[in-house]
Design an enzyme around this catalytic site. Structure first.
Site, PDB file in Angstrom:
ATOM      1  N   ASN A 154       0.816  -1.226   0.000  1.00  0.00           N
ATOM      2  CA  ASN A 154       0.000   0.000   0.000  1.00  0.00           C
ATOM      3  C   ASN A 154       0.847   1.274   0.000  1.00  0.00           C
ATOM      4  OD1 ASN A 154       0.690  -0.743   2.617  1.00  0.00           O
ATOM      5  ND2 ASN A 154      -1.086   0.225   3.534  1.00  0.00           N
ATOM      6  N   GLU A 249       4.119  -4.141  12.771  1.00  0.00           N
ATOM      7  CA  GLU A 249       3.169  -3.050  12.481  1.00  0.00           C
ATOM      8  C   GLU A 249       2.039  -3.680  11.683  1.00  0.00           C
ATOM      9  OE1 GLU A 249       3.334  -0.004  13.532  1.00  0.00           O
ATOM     10  OE2 GLU A 249       5.403   0.173  14.199  1.00  0.00           O
ATOM     11  N   CYS A 283      -3.106   1.531   6.770  1.00  0.00           N
ATOM     12  CA  CYS A 283      -3.320   0.910   8.081  1.00  0.00           C
ATOM     13  C   CYS A 283      -4.019   1.885   9.004  1.00  0.00           C
ATOM     14  CB  CYS A 283      -1.986   0.472   8.671  1.00  0.00           C
ATOM     15  SG  CYS A 283      -0.783   1.786   8.786  1.00  0.00           S
ATOM     16  N   GLU A 458       7.776   2.577  15.326  1.00  0.00           N
ATOM     17  CA  GLU A 458       8.542   3.195  14.238  1.00  0.00           C
ATOM     18  C   GLU A 458       8.400   4.699  14.420  1.00  0.00           C
ATOM     19  OE1 GLU A 458       7.140   1.350  10.558  1.00  0.00           O
ATOM     20  OE2 GLU A 458       8.672  -0.180  10.861  1.00  0.00           O
TER      21      GLU A 458
HETATM   22  P1  NDP Z   1       0.473  -9.274   4.131  1.00  0.00           P
HETATM   23  O1  NDP Z   1       0.696  -9.546   5.569  1.00  0.00           O
HETATM   24  O2  NDP Z   1      -0.251 -10.270   3.333  1.00  0.00           O
HETATM   25  O3  NDP Z   1       1.860  -8.984   3.382  1.00  0.00           O
HETATM   26  C1  NDP Z   1       2.815  -8.074   3.869  1.00  0.00           C
HETATM   27  C2  NDP Z   1       4.203  -8.532   3.449  1.00  0.00           C
HETATM   28  O4  NDP Z   1       4.505  -9.759   4.080  1.00  0.00           O
HETATM   29  C3  NDP Z   1       4.338  -8.780   1.947  1.00  0.00           C
HETATM   30  O5  NDP Z   1       5.639  -8.445   1.525  1.00  0.00           O
HETATM   31  C4  NDP Z   1       4.107 -10.272   1.862  1.00  0.00           C
HETATM   32  O6  NDP Z   1       4.625 -10.863   0.704  1.00  0.00           O
HETATM   33  C5  NDP Z   1       4.838 -10.739   3.103  1.00  0.00           C
HETATM   34  N1  NDP Z   1       4.434 -12.055   3.588  1.00  0.00           N
HETATM   35  C6  NDP Z   1       3.242 -12.692   3.400  1.00  0.00           C
HETATM   36  N2  NDP Z   1       3.261 -13.914   4.000  1.00  0.00           N
HETATM   37  C7  NDP Z   1       4.483 -14.046   4.574  1.00  0.00           C
HETATM   38  C8  NDP Z   1       5.117 -15.077   5.342  1.00  0.00           C
HETATM   39  N3  NDP Z   1       4.483 -16.206   5.638  1.00  0.00           N
HETATM   40  N4  NDP Z   1       6.388 -14.884   5.769  1.00  0.00           N
HETATM   41  C9  NDP Z   1       7.034 -13.732   5.481  1.00  0.00           C
HETATM   42  N5  NDP Z   1       6.498 -12.721   4.762  1.00  0.00           N
HETATM   43  C10 NDP Z   1       5.232 -12.863   4.325  1.00  0.00           C
HETATM   44  O7  NDP Z   1      -0.238  -7.853   4.122  1.00  0.00           O
HETATM   45  P2  NDP Z   1      -1.232  -7.259   3.055  1.00  0.00           P
HETATM   46  O8  NDP Z   1      -0.728  -7.474   1.703  1.00  0.00           O
HETATM   47  O9  NDP Z   1      -2.584  -7.717   3.411  1.00  0.00           O
HETATM   48  O10 NDP Z   1      -1.043  -5.690   3.414  1.00  0.00           O
HETATM   49  C11 NDP Z   1      -1.979  -4.931   4.026  1.00  0.00           C
HETATM   50  C12 NDP Z   1      -1.895  -5.059   5.556  1.00  0.00           C
HETATM   51  O11 NDP Z   1      -0.799  -4.293   6.030  1.00  0.00           O
HETATM   52  C13 NDP Z   1      -3.126  -4.482   6.228  1.00  0.00           C
HETATM   53  O12 NDP Z   1      -3.560  -5.315   7.251  1.00  0.00           O
HETATM   54  C14 NDP Z   1      -2.611  -3.176   6.804  1.00  0.00           C
HETATM   55  O13 NDP Z   1      -3.345  -2.698   7.909  1.00  0.00           O
HETATM   56  C15 NDP Z   1      -1.213  -3.534   7.160  1.00  0.00           C
HETATM   57  N6  NDP Z   1      -0.408  -2.318   7.305  1.00  0.00           N
HETATM   58  C16 NDP Z   1       0.008  -1.949   8.561  1.00  0.00           C
HETATM   59  C17 NDP Z   1       0.693  -0.752   8.759  1.00  0.00           C
HETATM   60  C18 NDP Z   1       1.165  -0.354  10.132  1.00  0.00           C
HETATM   61  O14 NDP Z   1       2.076   0.491  10.207  1.00  0.00           O
HETATM   62  N7  NDP Z   1       0.618  -0.873  11.210  1.00  0.00           N
HETATM   63  C19 NDP Z   1       0.969   0.145   7.642  1.00  0.00           C
HETATM   64  C20 NDP Z   1       0.486  -0.328   6.367  1.00  0.00           C
HETATM   65  C21 NDP Z   1      -0.176  -1.530   6.219  1.00  0.00           C
HETATM   66  P3  NDP Z   1       3.720 -11.076  -0.624  1.00  0.00           P
HETATM   67  O15 NDP Z   1       2.641 -10.044  -0.596  1.00  0.00           O
HETATM   68  O16 NDP Z   1       4.685 -10.848  -1.682  1.00  0.00           O
HETATM   69  O17 NDP Z   1       3.217 -12.468  -0.582  1.00  0.00           O
END
Ligand code: NDP
Length: 478
Positions: A154, A249, A283, A458
């Site tokens: 995002n 996060e 988020c 962060e």
């Molecule tokens: P995901 O958790 O699906 O993915 C985030 C990252 O983790 C991607 O690079 C993904 O890779 C990777 N990933 C997925 N599975 C694994 C695993 N088993 N082991 C290691 N890495 C893994 O998040 P979303 O794509 O759903 O992103 C949106 C989410 O992020 C929302 O819930 C949002 O609220 C949160 N977010 C939180 C923020 C905060 O600061 N608290 C800020 C922004 C977003 P890939 O996608 O390539 O499979």
């Protein structure tokens, strides 16, 4: 080396393009659903090469003067800024956001690096004299080693820089993994930083393959993760092997409370901006509005009018304010949450009618009134442009409903009574509360959630605590 070379190779390791050995991953433009690039995915061997390069670079990087690390980071940030015009359309193409929002994101990413580069001159330990006769104590801050930085799609660059800034200034080296759908801007961004070879490396590929290989690599000492709660919990399990440090996060469902004495026009703008910015994919987006009954009609009308007026279209088109969702899956997820929620649909609730947008992953700005308090709108994280509004009796009910969520990332309150605002800030269970303010994150203040929104901070000087170990040294003289 060129942008093209790094993108095609799929990884940036030890200061150069590195040819990944895995399958090509298609990169899709969310505005038209077309694949416009392919990036080779990393294998476990590629991950190992990246971690080895980071490990090798760690000795020299951590031994440099802190201020020197800051200078190199500042120079890298300057170079990225000089290339922002090149990065803006690339980010829009792979992520979907508007050109304006891409520019804002990239500028914020650079500002965060500059912020931490500046703090490099203020990073200090502690000295405690006379612990005993002739005995003084020192507390050193030591870097952790190789940090894995895993980020979602995002805000690919700001979320990465929130980690790079404090991690690098503190003396760590990094292996970054962007989401498999947004690798291009990240690869080029890190190339442009131009830091010494191995200090920042990028591997691309999916989470379950590449992400897990990185998290479980024995030479990774810390995982800095931003993403969903489900993935965060999985990473927490994986990181227990090797007792790795962790910052999570995670998701959020931030409430915004509007009291009867608020500046209603400004509160409605903050709700609309907070929810629909980046097509609702943030988020800390405003994901629930609670408005006190006596002013509810006026607020509901104002928010709905704003949602209806938003110009939706491809991110690179003139005057567009809201782009597509990032993937078809993301759009279908939001549509499903809306359709399962009930309540009164005030606007939106489906794809826009414009046939020219039919191939993109668009979803119209949606406002729903009073869905049940146990519906997905209230209990799940809704990561798209759909805003539920509930009428509440008073501030007490608003706070109670706000806290009745598994998440605890941020919250907002709009009132002109600062005593009430302060009380609300103390009672709201989350890591950030905005009072009469848009939901903007400042580099100066620590950011991070509680409950299912994760742990660790962060931003702020506090971020250094999550990239260093403190070490006590006792010196006896004489
Ligand atoms: P995901 O958790 O699906 O993915 C985030 C990252 O983790 C991607 O690079 C993904 O890779 C990777 N990933 C997925 N599975 C694994 C695993 N088993 N082991 C290691 N890495 C893994 O998040 P979303 O794509 O759903 O992103 C949106 C989410 O992020 C929302 O819930 C949002 O609220 C949160 N977010 C939180 C923020 C905060 O600061 N608290 C800020 C922004 C977003 P890939 O996608 O390539 O499979």
């Amino acid at each position: 080396m060129s942008t093209q070379a790094v993108a095609e190779a799929g990884a940036f390791i030890a200061g150069a393009a590195h040819q990944n050995g895995g399958q090509p991953l298609p990169i899709t433009n969310p505005a038209d659903g077309r694949v416009f690039a392919e990036v080779a995915s990393a294998t476990a061997a590629d991950v190992d090469a990246a971690v080895s390069a980071a490990r090798e670079a760690f000795g020299e990087w951590s031994a440099r003067a802190v201020s020197k690390r800051g200078e190199l980071l500042a120079a890298g940030a300057r170079n990225v800024r000089e290339h922002i015009d090149e990065l803006v359309p690339l980010l829009t193409r792979e992520q979907g956001k508007t050109l304006r929002d891409s520019r804002i994101e990239l500028n914020r990413a650079v500002e965060t690096l500059e912020h931490y580069a500046g703090l490099s001159k203020a990073l200090r330990g502690a000295f405690t004299p006379h612990l005993d006769p002739n005995t003084d104590g020192m507390v050193l801050r030591r870097p952790l080693g190789v940090v894995a930085a895993i980020v979602p799609w995002n805000f690919p660059t700001t979320l990465l820089c929130n980690k790079l800034g404090p991690a690098l200034v503190a003396g760590n080296t990094v292996v970054a993994k962007p989401a498999d759908t947004t690798p291009l801007t990240t690869l080029r961004f890190v190339e442009l930083l131009g830091l010494p070879p191995g200090v920042v490396n990028v591997v691309t590929g999916t989470g379950p393959d590449v992400g897990e290989a990185l998290v479980t690599h024995p030479d990774v000492r810390k995982v800095a993760f931003t993403g969903s709660t489900k993935t965060g919990e999985r990473i927490m399990q994986l990181a227990s092997g090797g007792t790795k440090r962790l910052t999570l996060e995670l998701g959020g469902s931030d409430p915004l409370i509007i009291c009867e004495d608020a500046d209603l026009a400004k509160a409605a703008s903050a709700a609309s901006m907070g929810r629909f910015y980046n097509c609702g994919q943030a988020c800390l987006a405003v994901k629930r509005v609670y408005v006190v009954e006596s002013v509810a009609d006026e607020v509901i009308e104002a928010i709905t009018a704003k949602a209806k007026k938003l110009r939706i279209g491809p991110g690179d088109a003139e005057g567009v304010q809201i782009g597509p969702l990032h993937t078809a899956r993301q759009r279908d997820l939001v549509a499903d949450q809306v359709s399962r929620s009930g309540g009164e649909l005030l606007c939106g609730g489906g794809a826009p009618e414009d046939q020219e947008l039919a191939n993109g992953f668009f979803y119209s700005p949606t406002v729903i009134l009073d869905p049940p308090h146990d519906s997905p709108m209230a209990t799940e994280e809704v990561f798209g442009p759909a805003l539920p509004i509930w009428r509440v009796r008073d501030l007490d009910e608003a706070i109670e409903r706000s806290n009745a969520s598994q998440y605890g990332l941020g919250s907002s309150i709009w009132t002109t009574d600062l005593d009430r605002a302060r009380e609300a800030a103390e009672r709201l269970e989350c890591g950030y509360t905005w009072i009469n303010s848009p939901t903007k994150v400042y580099d100066e203040l620590p950011f991070g959630g509680v409950k299912s929104s994760g742990f660790g901070k962060e931003h702020g000087e506090e971020a250094f605590d999550y990239y260093t170990d403190s070490k006590s040294v006792v010196v006896r003289s004489g």
